[in-house]
Design a protein around this motif. Structure first.
Motif, PDB file in Angstrom:
ATOM      1  N   LEU A 129     125.981  71.563  31.199  1.00 45.31           N
ATOM      2  CA  LEU A 129     126.510  71.356  29.850  1.00 45.31           C
ATOM      3  C   LEU A 129     126.703  69.874  29.551  1.00 45.31           C
ATOM      4  CD1 LEU A 129     129.103  74.276  29.707  1.00 45.31           C
ATOM      5  CD2 LEU A 129     126.935  74.122  28.456  1.00 45.31           C
ATOM      6  N   ASN A 130     127.143  69.109  30.533  1.00 43.47           N
ATOM      7  CA  ASN A 130     127.292  67.664  30.323  1.00 43.47           C
ATOM      8  C   ASN A 130     125.932  66.994  30.162  1.00 43.47           C
ATOM      9  OD1 ASN A 130     130.065  66.663  30.181  1.00 43.47           O
ATOM     10  ND2 ASN A 130     130.322  67.646  32.179  1.00 43.47           N
ATOM     11  N   ALA A 131     124.932  67.522  30.868  1.00 46.56           N
ATOM     12  CA  ALA A 131     123.575  66.988  30.706  1.00 46.56           C
ATOM     13  C   ALA A 131     123.073  67.257  29.281  1.00 46.56           C
ATOM     14  CB  ALA A 131     122.634  67.628  31.728  1.00 46.56           C
ATOM     15  N   ILE A 132     123.349  68.453  28.764  1.00 48.86           N
ATOM     16  CA  ILE A 132     122.969  68.796  27.384  1.00 48.86           C
ATOM     17  C   ILE A 132     123.697  67.883  26.403  1.00 48.86           C
ATOM     18  CG2 ILE A 132     123.182  70.571  25.600  1.00 48.86           C
ATOM     19  CD1 ILE A 132     122.784  72.672  27.830  1.00 48.86           C
ATOM     20  N   ARG A 133     125.000  67.720  26.601  1.00 52.40           N
ATOM     21  CA  ARG A 133     125.806  66.901  25.705  1.00 52.40           C
ATOM     22  C   ARG A 133     125.310  65.455  25.676  1.00 52.40           C
ATOM     23  NH1 ARG A 133     129.653  63.413  26.469  1.00 52.40           N
ATOM     24  NH2 ARG A 133     129.747  63.875  28.719  1.00 52.40           N
ATOM     25  N   GLU A 134     125.024  64.909  26.854  1.00 54.01           N
ATOM     26  CA  GLU A 134     124.575  63.519  26.935  1.00 54.01           C
ATOM     27  C   GLU A 134     123.189  63.337  26.320  1.00 54.01           C
ATOM     28  OE1 GLU A 134     124.869  62.655  31.064  1.00 54.01           O
ATOM     29  OE2 GLU A 134     127.068  62.701  31.091  1.00 54.01           O
ATOM     30  N   GLU A 135     122.307  64.291  26.543  1.00 52.69           N
ATOM     31  CA  GLU A 135     120.960  64.169  25.978  1.00 52.69           C
ATOM     32  C   GLU A 135     121.003  64.231  24.459  1.00 52.69           C
ATOM     33  OE1 GLU A 135     116.570  66.303  25.986  1.00 52.69           O
ATOM     34  OE2 GLU A 135     117.949  66.660  27.637  1.00 52.69           O
ATOM     35  N   ILE A 136     121.781  65.137  23.903  1.00 58.97           N
ATOM     36  CA  ILE A 136     121.880  65.253  22.447  1.00 58.97           C
ATOM     37  C   ILE A 136     122.430  63.967  21.840  1.00 58.97           C
ATOM     38  CG2 ILE A 136     123.153  66.417  20.584  1.00 58.97           C
ATOM     39  CD1 ILE A 136     122.840  69.020  22.208  1.00 58.97           C
ATOM     40  N   ALA A 137     123.444  63.385  22.471  1.00 57.78           N
ATOM     41  CA  ALA A 137     124.083  62.175  21.938  1.00 57.78           C
ATOM     42  C   ALA A 137     123.244  60.921  22.148  1.00 57.78           C
ATOM     43  CB  ALA A 137     125.455  61.994  22.590  1.00 57.78           C
ATOM     44  N   SER A 138     122.258  60.986  23.036  1.00 58.45           N
ATOM     45  CA  SER A 138     121.495  59.786  23.382  1.00 58.45           C
ATOM     46  C   SER A 138     120.473  59.393  22.320  1.00 58.45           C
ATOM     47  CB  SER A 138     120.774  59.996  24.719  1.00 58.45           C
ATOM     48  OG  SER A 138     119.758  60.993  24.577  1.00 58.45           O
ATOM     49  N   ARG A 139     120.198  60.287  21.419  1.00 58.86           N
ATOM     50  CA  ARG A 139     119.130  60.032  20.448  1.00 58.86           C
ATOM     51  C   ARG A 139     119.719  59.836  19.058  1.00 58.86           C
ATOM     52  NH1 ARG A 139     114.381  64.378  18.976  1.00 58.86           N
ATOM     53  NH2 ARG A 139     113.512  63.281  17.166  1.00 58.86           N
ATOM     54  N   SER A 140     119.249  58.808  18.371  1.00 58.53           N
ATOM     55  CA  SER A 140     119.665  58.561  16.989  1.00 58.53           C
ATOM     56  C   SER A 140     118.634  59.206  16.064  1.00 58.53           C
ATOM     57  CB  SER A 140     119.756  57.061  16.717  1.00 58.53           C
ATOM     58  OG  SER A 140     120.180  56.822  15.398  1.00 58.53           O
ATOM     59  N   LEU A 141     119.084  60.167  15.268  1.00 64.07           N
ATOM     60  CA  LEU A 141     118.162  60.882  14.390  1.00 64.07           C
ATOM     61  C   LEU A 141     117.889  60.100  13.115  1.00 64.07           C
ATOM     62  CD1 LEU A 141     119.378  64.603  14.560  1.00 64.07           C
ATOM     63  CD2 LEU A 141     117.674  63.445  15.960  1.00 64.07           C
ATOM     64  N   ARG A 142     116.720  60.376  12.537  1.00 67.09           N
ATOM     65  CA  ARG A 142     116.366  59.799  11.245  1.00 67.09           C
ATOM     66  C   ARG A 142     116.003  60.929  10.286  1.00 67.09           C
ATOM     67  NH1 ARG A 142     115.969  54.601  10.539  1.00 67.09           N
ATOM     68  NH2 ARG A 142     116.119  53.202  12.341  1.00 67.09           N
ATOM     69  N   ARG A 143     116.405  60.751   9.054  1.00 62.53           N
ATOM     70  CA  ARG A 143     116.102  61.746   8.033  1.00 62.53           C
ATOM     71  C   ARG A 143     114.602  61.767   7.783  1.00 62.53           C
ATOM     72  NH1 ARG A 143     118.147  61.751   1.775  1.00 62.53           N
ATOM     73  NH2 ARG A 143     118.118  64.023   1.434  1.00 62.53           N
ATOM     74  N   ARG A 144     113.999  62.941   7.860  1.00 58.08           N
ATOM     75  CA  ARG A 144     112.545  63.024   7.780  1.00 58.08           C
ATOM     76  C   ARG A 144     112.001  62.568   6.429  1.00 58.08           C
ATOM     77  NH1 ARG A 144     111.804  68.905  10.765  1.00 58.08           N
ATOM     78  NH2 ARG A 144     112.170  68.159  12.886  1.00 58.08           N
ATOM     79  N   SER A 145     112.678  62.925   5.362  1.00 58.51           N
ATOM     80  CA  SER A 145     112.140  62.634   4.031  1.00 58.51           C
ATOM     81  C   SER A 145     112.230  61.167   3.657  1.00 58.51           C
ATOM     82  CB  SER A 145     112.870  63.480   2.974  1.00 58.51           C
ATOM     83  OG  SER A 145     114.268  63.217   3.011  1.00 58.51           O
ATOM     84  N   THR A 146     113.252  60.442   4.158  1.00 59.08           N
ATOM     85  CA  THR A 146     113.457  59.041   3.756  1.00 59.08           C
ATOM     86  C   THR A 146     113.489  58.061   4.922  1.00 59.08           C
ATOM     87  OG1 THR A 146     115.861  59.282   3.876  1.00 59.08           O
ATOM     88  CG2 THR A 146     114.796  59.806   1.759  1.00 59.08           C
ATOM     89  N   ASN A 147     113.507  58.583   6.143  1.00 52.38           N
ATOM     90  CA  ASN A 147     113.607  57.776   7.365  1.00 52.38           C
ATOM     91  C   ASN A 147     114.956  57.068   7.488  1.00 52.38           C
ATOM     92  OD1 ASN A 147     112.304  57.136   9.810  1.00 52.38           O
ATOM     93  ND2 ASN A 147     111.837  55.064   9.084  1.00 52.38           N
ATOM     94  N   ASP A 148     115.974  57.525   6.731  1.00 51.40           N
ATOM     95  CA  ASP A 148     117.319  56.946   6.852  1.00 51.40           C
ATOM     96  C   ASP A 148     117.897  57.280   8.221  1.00 51.40           C
ATOM     97  OD1 ASP A 148     117.454  55.852   4.301  1.00 51.40           O
ATOM     98  OD2 ASP A 148     118.054  57.758   3.416  1.00 51.40           O
ATOM     99  N   ASP A 149     118.677  56.365   8.762  1.00 49.71           N
ATOM    100  CA  ASP A 149     119.317  56.561  10.064  1.00 49.71           C
ATOM    101  C   ASP A 149     120.505  57.513   9.906  1.00 49.71           C
ATOM    102  OD1 ASP A 149     120.266  56.456  12.616  1.00 49.71           O
ATOM    103  OD2 ASP A 149     120.719  54.304  12.603  1.00 49.71           O
ATOM    104  N   LEU A 150     120.457  58.642  10.611  1.00 46.75           N
ATOM    105  CA  LEU A 150     121.543  59.621  10.545  1.00 46.75           C
ATOM    106  C   LEU A 150     122.611  59.363  11.599  1.00 46.75           C
ATOM    107  CD1 LEU A 150     119.462  62.926  10.133  1.00 46.75           C
ATOM    108  CD2 LEU A 150     120.444  61.486   8.339  1.00 46.75           C
ATOM    109  N   GLY A 151     122.317  58.467  12.525  1.00 46.88           N
ATOM    110  CA  GLY A 151     123.258  58.217  13.607  1.00 46.88           C
ATOM    111  C   GLY A 151     123.121  59.249  14.715  1.00 46.88           C
ATOM    112  N   ALA A 152     124.031  59.176  15.646  1.00 45.78           N
ATOM    113  CA  ALA A 152     123.989  60.087  16.792  1.00 45.78           C
ATOM    114  C   ALA A 152     124.643  61.414  16.436  1.00 45.78           C
ATOM    115  CB  ALA A 152     124.692  59.467  17.993  1.00 45.78           C
ATOM    116  N   VAL A 153     124.132  62.474  17.054  1.00 46.26           N
ATOM    117  CA  VAL A 153     124.724  63.806  16.922  1.00 46.26           C
ATOM    118  C   VAL A 153     125.476  64.103  18.213  1.00 46.26           C
ATOM    119  CG1 VAL A 153     124.257  66.274  16.642  1.00 46.26           C
ATOM    120  CG2 VAL A 153     122.855  64.581  15.436  1.00 46.26           C
ATOM    121  N   THR A 154     126.704  64.559  18.085  1.00 46.21           N
ATOM    122  CA  THR A 154     127.465  64.927  19.283  1.00 46.21           C
ATOM    123  C   THR A 154     127.899  66.381  19.192  1.00 46.21           C
ATOM    124  OG1 THR A 154     129.609  64.248  18.361  1.00 46.21           O
ATOM    125  CG2 THR A 154     128.325  62.575  19.555  1.00 46.21           C
TER     126      THR A 154
END
Length: 352
Positions: free
Chosen positions: A280-305
Motif C-alpha cells: 500500500l505504501n508502494a502504491i501511495r508513493e507511486e501515485i504521488a510521484s507523478r505530476s498530472l497534466r490536464r489532457r485538453s489544455t496541458n495545464d499542470d494539475l499537481g500531484a495526486v495523493t
C-alpha cells in the motif's frame, strides 16, 4: 451511475440533492418510482449530460412521461439498462437459432420416417414383383427417397454447422456482457457489486482454509477540488490514473475495485499486515510521484495523493466487520493529514 452522481451522493449536499430531485419530479407530475428517481437523479445532478438533454427535450413537449418513456431512456443512457437490453437481444437470437435447429431436426425426422415407410413398401412390392419393369419402378422409388433423405441430412448438417458458429459467437458475446456487468466502465476495475461478492467469498475461504485476508480502502485526497477547479472530465482522468496504478499492483489473486465515487478497495487474499502495508505504501508513493497534466489544455494539475486504511481479517470475522474496521482506519488517515496509510490493528492497540 456516473462518477459525478456518485460523488454528489456521497458528499455533504446529498440530502439537498435528494430534495431537489423529488421537487423536480413533483413539478413534472412524475411518480417517484425507483427507475424514475434514478433518471431524475442524473437529470438534476448532471444537467449537461446526454441523458439530461434528452429529458429536457421530452419535458418541453406535451408528451406525458410514461413508464415506457422511462424504460426507453434507461435502455439508451443508463449502463444497467443497456446491459439488460444486450442480454435480451442475445436471448432472442439464441431462441431463433434453437427454433431453426428444432425445425431442421423435425424435418429430418419426418424424412427418415417416410424413408422407412418407403423401404417397407418396396420390400413388399419386391416380393410380389413380376418382371424387370416392376423392379425398375421400385428401384426408381428407392432412389428418389434416398436422394430426399440425403438432401435433408445435408440441410441439417449445414444448419447445425451454422448454428454452432452462431452459438460460439453468442457465447463470446455473453462472456463480454458478463465482464461488462462485473466491471466499472470508467476505471476498468471491478465494480461495487463484484467487490461485495468477492469479499464475501474470500472471507468464507479464509475461514475455511485458515489463511489470512487483508482489506484496504483507498480514497483520493481533495478529489472535489479537481472537479470544482478543472471539471468532471479532468476528475475522471484522475480516477483513471489512480485506478491504473491500483490495477497493475493489485493483480490476481488480489482484487482491486472501484468502491464508489473517488474511493477504491483492494482485497489481499492470503496476505498479512506487513506485506500489505508495504504494498500500500508502494502504491501511495507511486501515485504521488507523478505530476498530472490536464489532457485538453496541458495545464499542470499537481500531484495526486491518496489516503489508505486497511484491516487484517480476524478468525470468525464477517466481511462487513472487516470493511468497517478498514473504513475507520481510512478515516484516521484522512483526519491525520492525508497521504498516509493507517493499520486498523495498530490503531486499536494505540487506543487500548
Amino acid at each position: 451511475m456516473t462518477a459525478q452522481v456518485e460523488t454528489a451522493l456521497r458528499g455533504p449536499e446529498a440530502y439537498a440533492l435528494a430534495h431537489r430531485v423529488i421537487d423536480s419530479m413533483q413539478q413534472a407530475s412524475v411518480w417517484p418510482t425507483p427507475l424514475n428517481y434514478e433518471l431524475w437523479l442524473h437529470y438534476v445532478s448532471d444537467p449537461d449530460s446526454p441523458l439530461s438533454r434528452e429529458m429536457q427535450r421530452l419535458l418541453a413537449g406535451d408528451t406525458p412521461f410514461t413508464e415506457a418513456t422511462a424504460e426507453m431512456l434507461a435502455a439508451e443512457f443508463l449502463p444497467r439498462g443497456r446491459l439488460s437490453e444486450e442480454i435480451r437481444d442475445v436471448g432472442a437470437v439464441l431462441n431463433r437459432e434453437l427454433a431453426a435447429v428444432a425445425e431442421a431436426i423435425d424435418n429430418a425426422r419426418q424424412t427418415q420416417a417416410a424413408y422407412g415407410e418407403t423401404l417397407t413398401s418396396a420390400s413388399e412390392k419386391m416380393q410380389g414383383a413380376e418382371g424387370t419393369t416392376d423392379l425398375s419402378a421400385i428401384v426408381s422409388t428407392l432412389s428418389s427417397a434416398t436422394r430426399r433423405v440425403q438432401h435433408h441430412t445435408s440441410t441439417l448438417e449445414k444448419r447445425l454447422e451454422s448454428s454452432n458458429r452462431e452459438v460460439l459467437r453468442l457465447r463470446e458475446h455473453l462472456e463480454q456482457v458478463r465482464r461488462d456487468a462485473m466491471t466499472d466502465a470508467l476505471t476498468n476495475l471491478a465494480n461495487r457489486k463484484t467487490f461485495d461478492e468477492q469479499l464475501a467469498r474470500l472471507c468464507e475461504e479464509a475461514e475455511t482454509d485458515g489463511k489470512g485476508l487483508t482489506l484496504a480502502l483507498v480514497d483520493i485526497d481533495h478529489f472535489k477540488r479537481f472537479n470544482d477547479t478543472w471539471g468532471h472530465q479532468t476528475g475522471d482522468q484522475v480516477l483513471r490514473y489512480v485506478a491504473s496504478v491500483l490495477g497493475r499492483i493489485a493483480r490476481d489473486p488480489r482484487v482491486a475495485a472501484r468502491y464508489g465515487g473517488e474511493e477504491f478497495a483492494v482485497i489481499f487474499p492470503g496476505e498479512t499486515r506487513g506485506t500489505v502495508e508495504a504494498a500500500l505504501n508502494a502504491i501511495r508513493e507511486e501515485i504521488a510521484s507523478r505530476s498530472l497534466r490536464r489532457r485538453s489544455t496541458n495545464d499542470d494539475l499537481g500531484a495526486v495523493t491518496i489516503s489508505v486504511g486497511f484491516a487484517e481479517r480476524h478468525v470468525g470475522e464477517t466481511a462487513l466487520s472487516v470493511l468497517e474496521r478498514a473504513d475507520a482506519a481510512l478515516y484516521v488517515s484522512k483526519r491525520s493529514g492525508r497521504n498516509c496509510v493507517t493499520d486498523a490493528e495498530s490503531m486499536a492497540q494505540a487506543a487500548a
